[in-house]
Design an enzyme around this catalytic site. Sequence first.
Site, PDB file in Angstrom:
ATOM      1  N   GLU A   1       0.825  -1.207   0.000  1.00 19.27           N
ATOM      2  CA  GLU A   1       0.000   0.000   0.000  1.00 19.27           C
ATOM      3  C   GLU A   1       0.856   1.252   0.000  1.00 19.27           C
ATOM      4  O   GLU A   1       1.918   1.279   0.612  1.00 19.27           O
ATOM      5  CB  GLU A   1      -0.816   0.056   1.299  1.00 19.27           C
ATOM      6  CG  GLU A   1      -1.977  -0.873   1.327  1.00 19.27           C
ATOM      7  CD  GLU A   1      -2.765  -0.715   2.619  1.00 19.27           C
ATOM      8  OE1 GLU A   1      -2.676   0.339   3.268  1.00 19.27           O
ATOM      9  OE2 GLU A   1      -3.462  -1.678   2.962  1.00 19.27           O
TER      10      GLU A   1
ATOM     11  N   CYS B   1       3.155   8.485   1.367  1.00 24.71           N
ATOM     12  CA  CYS B   1       3.600   7.541   2.390  1.00 24.71           C
ATOM     13  C   CYS B   1       3.874   6.217   1.689  1.00 24.71           C
ATOM     14  O   CYS B   1       2.972   5.645   1.078  1.00 24.71           O
ATOM     15  CB  CYS B   1       2.493   7.392   3.438  1.00 24.71           C
ATOM     16  SG  CYS B   1       2.812   6.122   4.655  1.00 24.71           S
TER      17      CYS B   1
ATOM     18  N   CYS C   1       5.285  -6.959   8.053  1.00 22.28           N
ATOM     19  CA  CYS C   1       6.239  -6.437   9.031  1.00 22.28           C
ATOM     20  C   CYS C   1       6.409  -7.484  10.120  1.00 22.28           C
ATOM     21  O   CYS C   1       5.476  -8.210  10.443  1.00 22.28           O
ATOM     22  CB  CYS C   1       5.700  -5.144   9.641  1.00 22.28           C
ATOM     23  SG  CYS C   1       6.841  -4.331  10.778  1.00 22.28           S
TER      24      CYS C   1
ATOM     25  N   CYS D   1       3.905  -4.856  16.590  1.00 29.47           N
ATOM     26  CA  CYS D   1       3.204  -3.859  17.422  1.00 29.47           C
ATOM     27  C   CYS D   1       1.723  -4.250  17.515  1.00 29.47           C
ATOM     28  O   CYS D   1       1.096  -4.583  16.501  1.00 29.47           O
ATOM     29  CB  CYS D   1       3.350  -2.461  16.840  1.00 29.47           C
ATOM     30  SG  CYS D   1       5.073  -1.918  16.730  1.00 29.47           S
TER      31      CYS D   1
ATOM     32  N   CYS E   1      -1.124  -2.478  15.291  1.00 29.63           N
ATOM     33  CA  CYS E   1      -0.838  -2.231  13.870  1.00 29.63           C
ATOM     34  C   CYS E   1      -1.309  -3.367  12.968  1.00 29.63           C
ATOM     35  O   CYS E   1      -1.011  -4.538  13.231  1.00 29.63           O
ATOM     36  CB  CYS E   1       0.662  -2.012  13.694  1.00 29.63           C
ATOM     37  SG  CYS E   1       1.134  -1.675  11.995  1.00 29.63           S
TER      38      CYS E   1
ATOM     39  N   GLY F   1       5.788  -2.033   6.965  1.00 21.18           N
ATOM     40  CA  GLY F   1       7.177  -2.449   7.128  1.00 21.18           C
ATOM     41  C   GLY F   1       7.967  -1.598   8.100  1.00 21.18           C
ATOM     42  O   GLY F   1       7.557  -0.499   8.455  1.00 21.18           O
TER      43      GLY F   1
ATOM     44  N   SER G   1      10.376   6.625   9.523  1.00 20.35           N
ATOM     45  CA  SER G   1       9.795   6.325  10.829  1.00 20.35           C
ATOM     46  C   SER G   1      10.223   4.935  11.283  1.00 20.35           C
ATOM     47  O   SER G   1      10.155   3.975  10.520  1.00 20.35           O
ATOM     48  CB  SER G   1       8.273   6.401  10.714  1.00 20.35           C
ATOM     49  OG  SER G   1       7.668   6.111  11.951  1.00 20.35           O
TER      50      SER G   1
ATOM     51  N   LEU H   1       6.972   6.070  19.505  1.00 23.43           N
ATOM     52  CA  LEU H   1       7.208   5.915  20.941  1.00 23.43           C
ATOM     53  C   LEU H   1       6.017   5.237  21.629  1.00 23.43           C
ATOM     54  O   LEU H   1       6.153   4.174  22.210  1.00 23.43           O
ATOM     55  CB  LEU H   1       7.501   7.295  21.546  1.00 23.43           C
ATOM     56  CG  LEU H   1       8.083   7.303  22.956  1.00 23.43           C
ATOM     57  CD1 LEU H   1       9.372   6.512  23.044  1.00 23.43           C
ATOM     58  CD2 LEU H   1       8.316   8.749  23.408  1.00 23.43           C
ATOM     59  N   HIS H   2       4.871   5.880  21.586  1.00 24.33           N
ATOM     60  CA  HIS H   2       3.589   5.305  22.026  1.00 24.33           C
ATOM     61  C   HIS H   2       3.449   4.987  23.510  1.00 24.33           C
ATOM     62  O   HIS H   2       2.357   4.611  23.946  1.00 24.33           O
ATOM     63  CB  HIS H   2       3.232   4.052  21.208  1.00 24.33           C
ATOM     64  CG  HIS H   2       3.218   4.280  19.727  1.00 24.33           C
ATOM     65  ND1 HIS H   2       2.630   5.377  19.143  1.00 24.33           N
ATOM     66  CD2 HIS H   2       3.730   3.553  18.696  1.00 24.33           C
ATOM     67  CE1 HIS H   2       2.774   5.315  17.828  1.00 24.33           C
ATOM     68  NE2 HIS H   2       3.442   4.226  17.526  1.00 24.33           N
TER      69      HIS H   2
ATOM     70  N   ASN I   1      -5.902   4.467  15.017  1.00 23.50           N
ATOM     71  CA  ASN I   1      -6.854   3.965  14.027  1.00 23.50           C
ATOM     72  C   ASN I   1      -7.332   2.609  14.501  1.00 23.50           C
ATOM     73  O   ASN I   1      -6.519   1.703  14.641  1.00 23.50           O
ATOM     74  CB  ASN I   1      -6.147   3.767  12.685  1.00 23.50           C
ATOM     75  CG  ASN I   1      -6.381   4.909  11.740  1.00 23.50           C
ATOM     76  OD1 ASN I   1      -7.515   5.314  11.502  1.00 23.50           O
ATOM     77  ND2 ASN I   1      -5.302   5.429  11.195  1.00 23.50           N
TER      78      ASN I   1
ATOM     79  N   CYS J   1      -3.101   1.844   8.399  1.00 24.45           N
ATOM     80  CA  CYS J   1      -2.091   1.295   7.507  1.00 24.45           C
ATOM     81  C   CYS J   1      -2.266  -0.213   7.412  1.00 24.45           C
ATOM     82  O   CYS J   1      -2.457  -0.877   8.417  1.00 24.45           O
ATOM     83  CB  CYS J   1      -0.704   1.562   8.064  1.00 24.45           C
ATOM     84  SG  CYS J   1      -0.557   3.089   8.961  1.00 24.45           S
TER      85      CYS J   1
HETATM   86  N1  SAH Z   1       7.622   0.503  11.258  1.00 29.35           N
HETATM   87  C1  SAH Z   1       7.759   1.916  11.267  1.00 29.35           C
HETATM   88  C2  SAH Z   1       6.989   2.637  10.177  1.00 29.35           C
HETATM   89  C3  SAH Z   1       5.612   2.152   9.806  1.00 29.35           C
HETATM   90  S1  SAH Z   1       4.257   2.509  10.854  1.00 29.35           S
HETATM   91  C4  SAH Z   1       7.396   2.472  12.630  1.00 29.35           C
HETATM   92  O1  SAH Z   1       7.033   1.705  13.503  1.00 29.35           O
HETATM   93  O2  SAH Z   1       7.543   3.657  12.842  1.00 29.35           O
HETATM   94  C5  SAH Z   1       3.968   4.230  10.738  1.00 29.35           C
HETATM   95  C6  SAH Z   1       3.390   4.825  12.006  1.00 29.35           C
HETATM   96  O3  SAH Z   1       2.016   4.442  12.190  1.00 29.35           O
HETATM   97  C7  SAH Z   1       4.115   4.358  13.256  1.00 29.35           C
HETATM   98  O4  SAH Z   1       4.279   5.433  14.139  1.00 29.35           O
HETATM   99  C8  SAH Z   1       3.148   3.347  13.808  1.00 29.35           C
HETATM  100  O5  SAH Z   1       3.378   3.108  15.179  1.00 29.35           O
HETATM  101  C9  SAH Z   1       1.817   3.985  13.500  1.00 29.35           C
HETATM  102  N2  SAH Z   1       0.641   3.107  13.546  1.00 29.35           N
HETATM  103  C10 SAH Z   1       0.560   1.796  13.249  1.00 29.35           C
HETATM  104  N3  SAH Z   1      -0.681   1.342  13.419  1.00 29.35           N
HETATM  105  C11 SAH Z   1      -1.420   2.395  13.829  1.00 29.35           C
HETATM  106  C12 SAH Z   1      -2.776   2.565  14.187  1.00 29.35           C
HETATM  107  N4  SAH Z   1      -3.623   1.538  14.168  1.00 29.35           N
HETATM  108  N5  SAH Z   1      -3.172   3.802  14.553  1.00 29.35           N
HETATM  109  C13 SAH Z   1      -2.304   4.842  14.578  1.00 29.35           C
HETATM  110  N6  SAH Z   1      -1.015   4.750  14.268  1.00 29.35           N
HETATM  111  C14 SAH Z   1      -0.572   3.532  13.905  1.00 29.35           C
END
Ligand code: SAH
Length: 342
Positions: free
Chosen positions: A91, A104, A111, A115, A118, A158, A190, A214-215, A289, A332
């Site tokens: 995507e 993007c 991946c 996480c 995600c 990824g 990122s 970071l989260h 999301n 994503c």
């Molecule tokens: N792997 C890399 C880049 C891809 S994800 C990373 O972790 O940074 C891009 C961003 O979207 C990251 O900050 C990720 O944590 C965030 N992300 C993933 N799923 C998400 C969701 N459901 N809602 C909001 N942000 C999300």
Amino acid sequence: MKDIKSLTLNELKEELALLGEKPFRAGQIYKWLHVRFVSSFDEMSDLSKSLREKLAGEYYITDLKKLEVQISQDDGTRKYLFELSDGNTVESVLMRYHHGNSVCVSSQVGCRMGCTFCASTIGGCIRSLEPSEILDQIYKITSDISERISNVVVMGMGEPMDNFDNVVQFLTMISDENGLNISQRNLTVSTCGLVPEIRRFADLHLSVTLAISLHAGTDEKRQRLMPIARRYSIDELMDACKYFFKETGRRLTFEYALIAGVNDTPQDADEIAGLAKRVSAHVNLIPVNPVTETGYRPTSGKETNAFKKALEDRGVTATVRREMGRDIDGACGQLRKRRLDG
Ligand code: SAH
């Protein structure tokens, strides 16, 4: 067969020398591939027929297939699903801002970082993308809208630091003046926080922005959301961030997905403010999301703004990321996933 679209201009010159060709031919070919976006050697009309045949015998030209485009009625955001030559799909998203068009891109098929919030990680990592496959996402979108792309974020599917060399090659080529010539200052990578790779990336001294996902502000909480946090502590991550800032002079960004009742309390804001100040980072807030599988809900708009204000009160700059394309498959990885699920 070799992947000609993944070669830098210098690498192409060396390859052509081996074929007994003059170096200036490399410049011609590079322009056909990276400015005019041709998909066959036959279209390279300023090359002799014999050279075109020789090239076609040695190389292939990466050419992603546009499978699907969803266009947001709200804000013009476009989500693309592309098919790679092996049948895998990735995507990409085009976002239209006042200051220009931002794309993007994905760096892997799936991946392996795991996480919990995600969608890209469900099903693991199938493979990393070649530089040409990352570039071609931008080339196909540029052709589709007939407009220039001014910003690129490597924030799709990824983990870019898990595909280090190909992502660096991509960044070099997309900012090359012989190609699309997008300023490195307009490129963002990122990462979920692969500490050794962040240091290696800093040592390259590119003028690229680094965003850290970071989260959470404590190891304990972060480990519940992101498996990578079990490998590297927040202290180790912050040291790598400091090193990146020292080596490149580029301010970092923290990405922070706000999840209702999980990481959105005043105490969370306090911890994040402390970390952001430690490495002079800017904070990007985004209500999570919702992905069906996770059960996580986004923090409300009101509480999101309160979180932002709490950061600002402590002297940290923060923005709430505008949610783009809410009316099309949100998070994503969801467009690809819906298709895989059939
Ligand atoms: N792997 C890399 C880049 C891809 S994800 C990373 O972790 O940074 C891009 C961003 O979207 C990251 O900050 C990720 O944590 C965030 N992300 C993933 N799923 C998400 C969701 N459901 N809602 C909001 N942000 C999300």
